[in-house]
Motif scaffolding. Structure first.
Motif, mmCIF file in Angstrom:
data_model
loop_
_atom_site.group_PDB
_atom_site.id
_atom_site.type_symbol
_atom_site.label_atom_id
_atom_site.label_comp_id
_atom_site.label_asym_id
_atom_site.label_seq_id
_atom_site.Cartn_x
_atom_site.Cartn_y
_atom_site.Cartn_z
ATOM 1 N N ARG A 127 0.865 -1.178 0.000
ATOM 2 C CA ARG A 127 0.000 0.000 0.000
ATOM 3 C C ARG A 127 0.895 1.219 0.000
ATOM 4 O O ARG A 127 1.790 1.327 0.824
ATOM 5 C CB ARG A 127 -0.933 -0.017 1.203
ATOM 6 N N THR A 128 0.667 2.100 -0.922
ATOM 7 C CA THR A 128 1.556 3.240 -1.115
ATOM 8 C C THR A 128 0.860 4.530 -0.698
ATOM 9 O O THR A 128 0.126 5.129 -1.477
ATOM 10 C CB THR A 128 1.996 3.312 -2.583
ATOM 11 N N PHE A 129 1.099 4.931 0.528
ATOM 12 C CA PHE A 129 0.509 6.159 1.045
ATOM 13 C C PHE A 129 1.288 7.354 0.540
ATOM 14 O O PHE A 129 2.496 7.297 0.357
ATOM 15 C CB PHE A 129 0.521 6.141 2.578
ATOM 16 N N PRO A 160 -0.858 7.261 -8.204
ATOM 17 C CA PRO A 160 -0.578 6.401 -9.364
ATOM 18 C C PRO A 160 -0.307 7.245 -10.602
ATOM 19 O O PRO A 160 -0.796 8.366 -10.681
ATOM 20 C CB PRO A 160 -1.853 5.594 -9.537
ATOM 21 N N PRO A 161 0.437 6.753 -11.558
ATOM 22 C CA PRO A 161 0.970 5.394 -11.648
ATOM 23 C C PRO A 161 2.216 5.221 -10.789
ATOM 24 O O PRO A 161 3.052 6.115 -10.678
ATOM 25 C CB PRO A 161 1.308 5.235 -13.131
ATOM 26 N N ILE A 162 2.316 4.057 -10.193
ATOM 27 C CA ILE A 162 3.428 3.707 -9.312
ATOM 28 C C ILE A 162 4.016 2.392 -9.786
ATOM 29 O O ILE A 162 3.285 1.483 -10.159
ATOM 30 C CB ILE A 162 2.933 3.573 -7.856
ATOM 31 N N VAL A 163 5.339 2.302 -9.766
ATOM 32 C CA VAL A 163 6.015 1.052 -10.124
ATOM 33 C C VAL A 163 6.903 0.653 -8.950
ATOM 34 O O VAL A 163 7.781 1.416 -8.542
ATOM 35 C CB VAL A 163 6.865 1.202 -11.406
ATOM 36 N N ALA A 164 6.642 -0.529 -8.405
ATOM 37 C CA ALA A 164 7.465 -1.058 -7.308
ATOM 38 C C ALA A 164 8.282 -2.217 -7.850
ATOM 39 O O ALA A 164 7.735 -3.128 -8.474
ATOM 40 C CB ALA A 164 6.573 -1.515 -6.158
ATOM 41 N N VAL A 184 13.091 -9.625 -9.316
ATOM 42 C CA VAL A 184 12.240 -10.816 -9.373
ATOM 43 C C VAL A 184 10.755 -10.491 -9.558
ATOM 44 O O VAL A 184 9.971 -11.385 -9.879
ATOM 45 C CB VAL A 184 12.423 -11.695 -8.116
ATOM 46 N N HIS A 185 10.381 -9.240 -9.357
ATOM 47 C CA HIS A 185 8.967 -8.883 -9.500
ATOM 48 C C HIS A 185 8.834 -7.382 -9.700
ATOM 49 O O HIS A 185 9.553 -6.600 -9.084
ATOM 50 C CB HIS A 185 8.187 -9.310 -8.253
ATOM 51 N N VAL A 186 7.909 -7.010 -10.563
ATOM 52 C CA VAL A 186 7.559 -5.603 -10.769
ATOM 53 C C VAL A 186 6.060 -5.481 -10.572
ATOM 54 O O VAL A 186 5.286 -6.214 -11.196
ATOM 55 C CB VAL A 186 7.955 -5.117 -12.173
ATOM 56 N N ALA A 187 5.658 -4.577 -9.694
ATOM 57 C CA ALA A 187 4.236 -4.340 -9.436
ATOM 58 C C ALA A 187 3.871 -2.961 -9.961
ATOM 59 O O ALA A 187 4.477 -1.963 -9.573
ATOM 60 C CB ALA A 187 3.951 -4.432 -7.940
ATOM 61 N N HIS A 188 2.907 -2.929 -10.845
ATOM 62 C CA HIS A 188 2.375 -1.671 -11.355
ATOM 63 C C HIS A 188 1.144 -1.363 -10.520
ATOM 64 O O HIS A 188 0.142 -2.076 -10.590
ATOM 65 C CB HIS A 188 2.036 -1.785 -12.837
ATOM 66 N N VAL A 189 1.240 -0.317 -9.723
ATOM 67 C CA VAL A 189 0.181 0.012 -8.770
ATOM 68 C C VAL A 189 -0.716 1.080 -9.379
ATOM 69 O O VAL A 189 -0.257 2.147 -9.734
ATOM 70 C CB VAL A 189 0.777 0.510 -7.435
ATOM 71 N N SER A 227 -2.770 0.243 -4.073
ATOM 72 C CA SER A 227 -2.210 -1.000 -3.551
ATOM 73 C C SER A 227 -1.992 -2.022 -4.653
ATOM 74 O O SER A 227 -2.559 -1.919 -5.737
ATOM 75 C CB SER A 227 -3.133 -1.585 -2.483
ATOM 76 N N ALA A 228 -1.154 -3.012 -4.348
ATOM 77 C CA ALA A 228 -0.892 -4.145 -5.252
ATOM 78 C C ALA A 228 -0.560 -5.354 -4.397
ATOM 79 O O ALA A 228 0.057 -5.236 -3.343
ATOM 80 C CB ALA A 228 0.268 -3.833 -6.186
ATOM 81 N N THR A 229 -0.983 -6.531 -4.850
ATOM 82 C CA THR A 229 -0.659 -7.768 -4.149
ATOM 83 C C THR A 229 0.682 -8.279 -4.649
ATOM 84 O O THR A 229 0.925 -8.342 -5.857
ATOM 85 C CB THR A 229 -1.752 -8.825 -4.392
ATOM 86 N N ILE A 230 1.547 -8.647 -3.697
ATOM 87 C CA ILE A 230 2.866 -9.184 -4.020
ATOM 88 C C ILE A 230 2.809 -10.686 -3.775
ATOM 89 O O ILE A 230 2.463 -11.118 -2.674
ATOM 90 C CB ILE A 230 3.967 -8.525 -3.146
ATOM 91 N N PRO A 231 3.150 -11.507 -4.778
ATOM 92 C CA PRO A 231 3.040 -12.960 -4.617
ATOM 93 C C PRO A 231 3.942 -13.513 -3.523
ATOM 94 O O PRO A 231 5.004 -12.962 -3.226
ATOM 95 C CB PRO A 231 3.471 -13.517 -5.976
#
Length: 116
Positions: free
Chosen positions: A20-22, A26-30, A39-44, A59-63
């Motif tokens: 969760r990015t307080f 957006p757009p946010i890239v984690a 190993v993972h890129v999350a586009h929030v 927010s974005a779910t991380i596996p």
């Protein structure tokens, strides 16, 4: 589990997490790294509404496969980057297995006409 900006709350290995990015729009890239490898890129882009805190946060779910010891992350958005340089090391802990023995019990109802 709630994380702090300085990463002082450990995450549990092999369990999915929610980023969760307080205070970031957006757009946010984690980007998540393990042992120096991305190993993972999350586009929030989604919005989560927390009724208790009255907060709206993308927010974005991380596996679960990403949440491992040695995890590092960096978040980029239109107005900045967190952390400002490099990556934030995220403490991830492995919990030992819970060894549990269950013993089934059969309770016999006493005869109500008999005294113990």
């Amino acid at each position: 589990m709630v994380q702090t900006r300085d990463g002082t709350v450990p995450l549990v290995a092999d369990r999915k997490a929610v980023l969760r990015t307080f205070d970031m729009a957006p757009p946010i890239v984690a980007r998540f790294h393990l042992n120096g490898r991305e190993v993972h890129v999350a586009h929030v882009g989604g919005i989560a509404f927390d009724m208790l805190a009255d907060t709206i946060a993308p927010s974005a779910t991380i596996p679960a496969s990403v949440i491992k010891p040695g995890l590092e992350m960096a978040v980029d958005w239109n107005d900045g980057r967190f952390p400002a340089s490099g990556r934030l090391a995220v403490e991830v802990v492995r919990l030992p297995p819970l060894k549990l023995t269950l013993i089934p019990l059969v309770l016999k109802r006493p005869d109500p006409g008999r005294c113990p």
